[in-house]
Write an enzyme that holds these catalytic residues in place. Structure first.
Site, PDB file in Angstrom:
ATOM      1  N   GLY A  41      -3.235  -1.938   0.362  1.00 11.87           N
ATOM      2  CA  GLY A  41      -4.056  -0.690   0.326  1.00 11.87           C
ATOM      3  C   GLY A  41      -4.604  -0.681  -1.426  1.00 11.87           C
ATOM      4  O   GLY A  41      -4.779   0.120  -1.936  1.00 11.87           O
TER       5      GLY A  41
ATOM      6  N   TYR B  46      -7.652   4.691  -3.877  1.00 12.20           N
ATOM      7  CA  TYR B  46      -7.212   5.475  -4.992  1.00 12.20           C
ATOM      8  C   TYR B  46      -6.076   5.393  -6.114  1.00 12.20           C
ATOM      9  O   TYR B  46      -6.374   4.759  -7.038  1.00 12.20           O
ATOM     10  CB  TYR B  46      -7.526   6.918  -4.224  1.00 12.20           C
ATOM     11  CG  TYR B  46      -7.273   7.663  -5.867  1.00 12.20           C
ATOM     12  CD1 TYR B  46      -8.663   8.150  -6.430  1.00 12.20           C
ATOM     13  CD2 TYR B  46      -5.847   8.794  -5.777  1.00 12.20           C
ATOM     14  CE1 TYR B  46      -8.431   9.535  -7.533  1.00 12.20           C
ATOM     15  CE2 TYR B  46      -6.171   9.291  -7.397  1.00 12.20           C
ATOM     16  CZ  TYR B  46      -7.417  10.005  -8.105  1.00 12.20           C
ATOM     17  OH  TYR B  46      -7.202  10.925  -8.665  1.00 12.20           O
ATOM     18  N   ILE B  47      -5.072   5.495  -5.607  1.00 15.89           N
ATOM     19  CA  ILE B  47      -3.786   4.805  -6.877  1.00 15.89           C
ATOM     20  C   ILE B  47      -3.218   3.775  -6.674  1.00 15.89           C
ATOM     21  O   ILE B  47      -2.741   3.020  -7.681  1.00 15.89           O
ATOM     22  CB  ILE B  47      -2.320   6.115  -6.088  1.00 15.89           C
ATOM     23  CG1 ILE B  47      -1.399   6.152  -7.165  1.00 15.89           C
ATOM     24  CG2 ILE B  47      -2.272   5.585  -4.322  1.00 15.89           C
ATOM     25  CD1 ILE B  47      -1.877   7.210  -8.420  1.00 15.89           C
TER      26      ILE B  47
ATOM     27  N   ARG C 236      -9.381  -7.563   2.957  1.00 15.13           N
ATOM     28  CA  ARG C 236     -10.495  -8.291   3.996  1.00 15.13           C
ATOM     29  C   ARG C 236     -11.131  -8.687   3.370  1.00 15.13           C
ATOM     30  O   ARG C 236     -11.822  -9.003   1.943  1.00 15.13           O
ATOM     31  CB  ARG C 236     -11.140  -7.033   4.957  1.00 15.13           C
ATOM     32  CG  ARG C 236      -9.766  -6.517   6.288  1.00 15.13           C
ATOM     33  CD  ARG C 236     -10.105  -5.222   6.977  1.00 15.13           C
ATOM     34  NE  ARG C 236     -11.241  -4.590   6.159  1.00 15.13           N
ATOM     35  CZ  ARG C 236     -10.296  -3.908   5.960  1.00 15.13           C
ATOM     36  NH1 ARG C 236      -9.457  -3.378   6.435  1.00 15.13           N
ATOM     37  NH2 ARG C 236     -10.982  -2.774   5.305  1.00 15.13           N
TER      38      ARG C 236
ATOM     39  N   LYS D  91       4.574  10.692   6.886  1.00 17.55           N
ATOM     40  CA  LYS D  91       5.206   9.928   6.025  1.00 17.55           C
ATOM     41  C   LYS D  91       6.793   9.603   6.371  1.00 17.55           C
ATOM     42  O   LYS D  91       7.660   8.818   6.216  1.00 17.55           O
ATOM     43  CB  LYS D  91       4.786  10.382   4.236  1.00 17.55           C
ATOM     44  CG  LYS D  91       3.706  10.758   4.317  1.00 17.55           C
ATOM     45  CD  LYS D  91       3.707  10.903   2.920  1.00 17.55           C
ATOM     46  CE  LYS D  91       2.248  10.432   2.202  1.00 17.55           C
ATOM     47  NZ  LYS D  91       2.208  11.398   1.062  1.00 17.55           N
TER      48      LYS D  91
ATOM     49  N   THR E  79      -7.121  -1.356  -2.824  1.00 20.95           N
ATOM     50  CA  THR E  79      -8.054  -1.007  -3.927  1.00 20.95           C
ATOM     51  C   THR E  79      -8.608   0.263  -4.054  1.00 20.95           C
ATOM     52  O   THR E  79      -9.548   0.882  -3.694  1.00 20.95           O
ATOM     53  CB  THR E  79      -9.404  -1.770  -3.147  1.00 20.95           C
ATOM     54  OG1 THR E  79      -9.446  -0.938  -1.580  1.00 20.95           O
ATOM     55  CG2 THR E  79      -9.409  -3.736  -3.360  1.00 20.95           C
TER      56      THR E  79
END
Length: 306
Positions: free
Chosen positions: A9, A13-14, A34, A131, A11
């Site tokens: 993950g 936002y955070i 990917r 979470k 790429t």
């Protein structure tokens, strides 16, 4: 030797901030992507920046177990920054880490409230619960971890003052949830990234929650508005929404407004960023562990908008 880090993950936002901090701190940095991401025009700037930083791309997919295991076997630490829709899919990462057997530490996708210490209503309640379930799964498998509770992103919450749809801080009136007195915490994304990477090889953060709660970034909504008023030399009209009304508004709103409002309820009404003490048994605080980091204060952050 700096740990080799794999981002899943990366790429997002955070994620992109933490990948950059990792590469700049000298960690061999890998991002699972990917094929389609590498050629996606919307991601081209991020990919270009990563290449310039010497980031390594590993082709794979959260939904392809073999590719996950193969990628994980090449690193020491896994940092997940997957978005909301993939939070529940992190069981796949846990299974792959378990099979690979070499991971020194896993950082699941957190970067918000401490989800074990929240008083939330739906839809935030379910997101926090997802979470929390990931945490329990990590602990059940005996995987070494750090959970980063970085509270609010300044780039979103200080830009919008939590006003749904706003693209700049308010200039005439501001809606305040509750009485505006509970303290919340606002951190610049780059600082969150810096603290996260510092924690990677730090034994003090192993199997702990890393709270990012610098004193100068811990402020009530009323004080935040007053600080902003001083900067723009203007008094804003303050519209207070009592909790009862807010709960009604949340029920009547649709996505994404109900999400923003329910998180706002947890933080600004219930005070979930600051209504508990950090005990050494479960947590440590980043600005205390790393006093050398010159973090951007709320006061400094607001200057750019004046």
């Amino acid at each position: 030797m700096a740990s080799k880090i794999l981002f899943i993950g990366g790429t997002g936002y955070i994620g992109k901030f933490i990948v950059e901090a990792s590469a700049k701190a000298g960690h061999p940095t890998f991002v699972l992507v990917r094929e389609s991401t590498l050629s996606n025009p919307a991601k081209s700037v991020v990919i270009y920046n990563f290449k310039n930083l010497g980031v390594n791309f590993l082709i794979g997919d959260l939904f392809d177990h073999e590719s996950l295991v193969k990628a994980i076997k090449q690193v020491d630490v896994v940092i997940s920054t997957v978005g909301h829709a993939q939070l529940v899919e992190q069981d796949r990462i846990i299974a792959a880490i378990k099979e690979a057997g070499n991971v020194k530490r896993f950082f699941p996708s957190e970067f918000g409230n401490d989800v074990d210490r929240v008083n939330a209503v739906e839809p935030a309640k379910s997101a926090f619960a997802t979470k929390a379930n990931v945490r329990r799964a990590i602990e059940a498998e005996g995987i070494p971890y750090t959970y980063v509770s970085s509270n609010f992103f300044s780039g979103y919450f200080l830009l919008s003052f939590n006003q749904p749809g706003a693209t700049a801080p308010p200039r005439d009136k501001v809606v305040i949830l509750g009485d505006g007195n509970p303290k919340a915490v606002f951190n610049k994304e780059d600082d969150i990234a810096t603290y996260t990477i510092k924690a990677v090889d730090d034994p003090r953060t192993l199997n702990k929650i890393l709270y990012i709660k610098p004193p100068a970034n811990t402020i009530s909504f009323n004080d935040l508005v007053s600080l902003w008023e001083k900067k723009i030399g203007k008094t804003l009209e303050r519209i207070y929404v009592p909790e009862e009304q807010l709960l009604k508004n949340i029920q009547e709103a649709s996505v994404p407004v109900n999400v923003v409002l329910s998180i706002g309820h947890s933080v600004f009404v219930k005070g979930d960023h600051t209504n508990f003490e950090i005990e050494p048994s479960f947590g440590v605080e980043a600005s205390e562990l790393y006093p050398d980091v010159k973090y951007t204060t709320v006061d400094e952050y607001l200057k750019q908008f004046v």
